[in-house]
Design a protein around this motif. Sequence first.
Motif, mmCIF file in Angstrom:
data_model
loop_
_atom_site.group_PDB
_atom_site.id
_atom_site.type_symbol
_atom_site.label_atom_id
_atom_site.label_comp_id
_atom_site.label_asym_id
_atom_site.label_seq_id
_atom_site.Cartn_x
_atom_site.Cartn_y
_atom_site.Cartn_z
ATOM 1 N N ALA A 23 0.848 -1.197 0.000
ATOM 2 C CA ALA A 23 0.000 0.000 0.000
ATOM 3 C C ALA A 23 0.880 1.242 0.000
ATOM 4 N N TYR A 24 0.814 1.997 -1.090
ATOM 5 C CA TYR A 24 1.458 3.313 -1.149
ATOM 6 C C TYR A 24 0.371 4.353 -0.883
ATOM 7 N N PRO A 36 9.017 0.527 -1.376
ATOM 8 C CA PRO A 36 9.306 1.579 -2.357
ATOM 9 C C PRO A 36 9.034 1.183 -3.808
ATOM 10 N N TRP A 37 8.694 2.176 -4.601
ATOM 11 C CA TRP A 37 8.508 2.018 -6.039
ATOM 12 C C TRP A 37 9.751 2.523 -6.748
ATOM 13 N N ILE A 38 10.051 1.956 -7.895
ATOM 14 C CA ILE A 38 11.230 2.328 -8.672
ATOM 15 C C ILE A 38 10.838 3.461 -9.622
ATOM 16 N N ARG A 76 6.822 -1.654 -9.627
ATOM 17 C CA ARG A 76 7.190 -2.711 -8.671
ATOM 18 C C ARG A 76 6.985 -4.076 -9.315
ATOM 19 N N TYR A 77 7.760 -5.053 -8.818
ATOM 20 C CA TYR A 77 7.714 -6.411 -9.363
ATOM 21 C C TYR A 77 7.042 -7.349 -8.370
ATOM 22 N N LEU A 78 5.971 -7.981 -8.805
ATOM 23 C CA LEU A 78 5.154 -8.785 -7.901
ATOM 24 C C LEU A 78 5.828 -10.101 -7.514
ATOM 25 N N ASN A 79 6.732 -10.592 -8.351
ATOM 26 C CA ASN A 79 7.453 -11.808 -7.974
ATOM 27 C C ASN A 79 8.304 -11.556 -6.731
ATOM 28 N N LEU A 80 8.808 -10.308 -6.577
ATOM 29 C CA LEU A 80 9.590 -9.981 -5.395
ATOM 30 C C LEU A 80 8.702 -9.861 -4.159
ATOM 31 N N ASP A 81 7.416 -9.599 -4.368
ATOM 32 C CA ASP A 81 6.467 -9.498 -3.260
ATOM 33 C C ASP A 81 5.855 -10.850 -2.901
#
Length: 279
Positions: A23-24, A36-38, A76-81
């Motif tokens: 959640a941002y 964080p977002w890139i 953002r990358y969902l695989n990292l989440d």
Amino acid sequence: MFARLFPIVLLANHAPVFCQVVAYEANTFPEDAPQPWIPNPACDPERWLDNGWFFQHVEQCEPFPPPAGQQESFRRYLNLDGFIGETEFFIEFRVQTDGSSSEMNGTAPTGLAAGGFTGVNYHFTVARNLVQLIRDNTLPIVLVELDPGVAHTHRLALYGAELYIWTIDGQVFDSGVPEGAYPTSDSNNIIWWTKSWFLPNTTKWDYVRYGRIPDDGSGDFNSDAFVDVDDFYFFQECRTNSGPATDAGPGCRWADMDQDSDVDAHDFALFQLAFTVTE
Ligand SMILES: [Ca+2]
Ligand SMILES: [Ca+2]
Ligand SMILES: [Ca+2]
């Protein structure tokens, strides 16, 4: 402030549970958020924060001729989440722009896309008075008129390869069987942006959220098995936007503790009962 009825029992079972929502909330710049977002800016657009909103102002970029002036995106990358294969997944964002719909063929003034190199895509482009959803070049574009001058809440609910539902301010505007599941290992990132194609615009974001769809009536927004302070902020938002006998909408089913569609004082009483103090 909160009922502390069962903390000992629950703390005894307290194991680390992966927080299942990103959640941002626009209380910081996206790159400084806890998750964080890139950022990817071009030509130094203007940006600022104001009371829980992230503002972007973009114009043409001298001396370069149009189209495509200032812009900034965040990814953002969902695989990292850890969300790959999640079969109850949501993306929700609340945004307002003064940009023209004439910019939309340049994916401006603002938008959000969930997709990847291959696989399923959901590409939203938002203008002052219009929003479009493109899922695939081979499928019809869905266009919805928006009331200008106010922020709108866009929510995409994804149930594996079975069903997608797009709501705006709680009302369904498109749904059906998707081309495939999302997120998957090859379709696994979310990007959102503001851009000047030919014209300037000012856009403000209240939030961008995604993650596991919380269980109805659970009080557990982030699906970590605890009803606690992390959920309270979102509960209050649902209560503020709802009220007795007012449907709280698809983004607030989890906060409707008594399952009568609203989020009111009765739900708050039940939320307090479920509330646990975690460390
Ligand atoms: Ca906010
Ligand atoms: Ca929780
Ligand atoms: Ca209720």
